[in-house]
Write an enzyme that holds these catalytic residues in place. Structure first.
Site, PDB file in Angstrom:
ATOM      1  N   CYS A   1       7.723 -37.700  31.573  1.00  7.35           N
ATOM      2  CA  CYS A   1       6.886 -38.256  30.514  1.00  7.35           C
ATOM      3  C   CYS A   1       7.597 -39.472  29.899  1.00  7.35           C
ATOM      4  O   CYS A   1       8.735 -39.376  29.449  1.00  7.35           O
ATOM      5  CB  CYS A   1       6.656 -37.185  29.455  1.00  7.35           C
ATOM      6  N   GLU A   2       6.903 -40.606  29.902  1.00  9.62           N
ATOM      7  CA  GLU A   2       7.569 -41.818  29.403  1.00  9.62           C
ATOM      8  C   GLU A   2       7.624 -41.873  27.877  1.00  9.62           C
ATOM      9  O   GLU A   2       8.319 -42.705  27.312  1.00  9.62           O
ATOM     10  CB  GLU A   2       6.915 -43.074  29.984  1.00  9.62           C
ATOM     11  N   HIS A   3       6.897 -40.984  27.216  1.00  4.49           N
ATOM     12  CA  HIS A   3       6.961 -40.961  25.754  1.00  4.49           C
ATOM     13  C   HIS A   3       8.166 -40.177  25.242  1.00  4.49           C
ATOM     14  O   HIS A   3       8.655 -40.443  24.146  1.00  4.49           O
ATOM     15  CB  HIS A   3       5.684 -40.352  25.165  1.00  4.49           C
ATOM     16  N   HIS A   4       8.611 -39.186  26.010  1.00  5.15           N
ATOM     17  CA  HIS A   4       9.691 -38.314  25.526  1.00  5.15           C
ATOM     18  C   HIS A   4      10.870 -38.186  26.504  1.00  5.15           C
ATOM     19  O   HIS A   4      11.841 -37.506  26.193  1.00  5.15           O
ATOM     20  CB  HIS A   4       9.150 -36.904  25.265  1.00  5.15           C
TER      21      HIS A   4
ATOM     22  N   GLN B   1       0.529 -38.593  32.585  1.00  6.51           N
ATOM     23  CA  GLN B   1      -0.230 -37.885  33.626  1.00  6.51           C
ATOM     24  C   GLN B   1      -1.543 -38.604  33.978  1.00  6.51           C
ATOM     25  O   GLN B   1      -1.928 -38.664  35.139  1.00  6.51           O
ATOM     26  CB  GLN B   1      -0.496 -36.446  33.170  1.00  6.51           C
TER      27      GLN B   1
ATOM     28  N   HIS C   1       3.732 -29.843  30.439  1.00  7.99           N
ATOM     29  CA  HIS C   1       4.573 -30.894  29.861  1.00  7.99           C
ATOM     30  C   HIS C   1       5.630 -30.256  28.968  1.00  7.99           C
ATOM     31  O   HIS C   1       5.298 -29.646  27.953  1.00  7.99           O
ATOM     32  CB  HIS C   1       3.713 -31.860  29.035  1.00  7.99           C
TER      33      HIS C   1
ATOM     34  N   CYS D   1       7.576 -31.653  26.979  1.00  7.83           N
ATOM     35  CA  CYS D   1       7.598 -32.249  25.637  1.00  7.83           C
ATOM     36  C   CYS D   1       6.611 -31.540  24.709  1.00  7.83           C
ATOM     37  O   CYS D   1       6.767 -31.588  23.484  1.00  7.83           O
ATOM     38  CB  CYS D   1       7.306 -33.741  25.699  1.00  7.83           C
TER      39      CYS D   1
HETATM   40 ZN    ZN Z   1       5.735 -36.369  26.371  1.00  9.27          ZN
END
Ligand code: ZN
Length: 186
Positions: free
Chosen positions: A76-79, A117, A145, A147
């Site tokens: 996941c590129e956010h976390h 995703q 996920h 995260c």
């Molecule tokens: Zn994430």
């Protein structure tokens, strides 16, 4: 390309920021280990989906091909936390098919990157449309996920499902029904 020396420095700083003693036994090799790990799990950026899908075979029919339960691992590129699950991919050939393993490799090519995703599903669908030029493609991905589940935002084991449809799967609900009938067939 992953720059391992920058990652080593960053992980040292990260551990320091976590209040850890980076020289203690358990952590002393961690920056190096993580740098090598990222080279592996982010290797998809150095791969070319066009090359993976370049070996095609002529076929006369245009029956739907479904490859299901393709296991994938992504980040996941956010976390910067993993998400992982299964991809199910159907396409309706327009004169050409590829080896089934190439479909799985295409998923891996896009999964081994910093991702979302929804974007992963779309990139796989777009690559198959671009290089295989089928009448349509449909990609369904279900993933857990870390995260979300590890932080307790969602219950462990809960899945996020994304769908990307292109060509005939976008316009024809019968094609989408066929996808789900084939997916659920034993
Ligand atoms: Zn994430």
């Amino acid at each position: 390309m992953v720059d391992e020396s920058k990652i080593r420095q960053a992980i040292e700083l990260l551990l320091d920021g976590m209040g850890e003693d980076v020289t203690r036994e358990g952590l002393v090799d961690t920056p190096e280990r993580i740098a090598r790990m990222y080279t592996q799990i982010l290797s998809g950026k150095d791969e070319d989906a066009g090359e993976i899908l370049s070996k095609r075979f002529k076929v006369d029919n245009s029956e739907c091909v479904l490859v299901k339960d393709i296991v994938f691992y992504s980040m996941c590129e956010h976390h910067l936390m993993p998400f992982y699950g299964k991809a199910h991919i159907a396409y309706i050939p327009d004169g050409e098919v590829v080896g089934l393993s190439k479909i799985a490799r295409t998923v891996e090519c896009f999964a081994k990157r910093l991702q979302l995703q929804e974007q992963l599903s779309a990139q796989v669908a777009d690559a198959i449309m671009e290089y295989l030029m089928p009448k349509g493609v449909m990609v369904v991905m279900e993933a857990e996920h870390m995260c979300m589940t590890m932080r307790g935002v969602k219950k462990p084991g809960s899945k996020t499902v994304t769908v990307a449809t292109r060509g005939i799967f976008e316009t024809d609900s019968n094609a989408r029904d066929l996808f789900f009938r084939m997916l659920n067939a034993q």
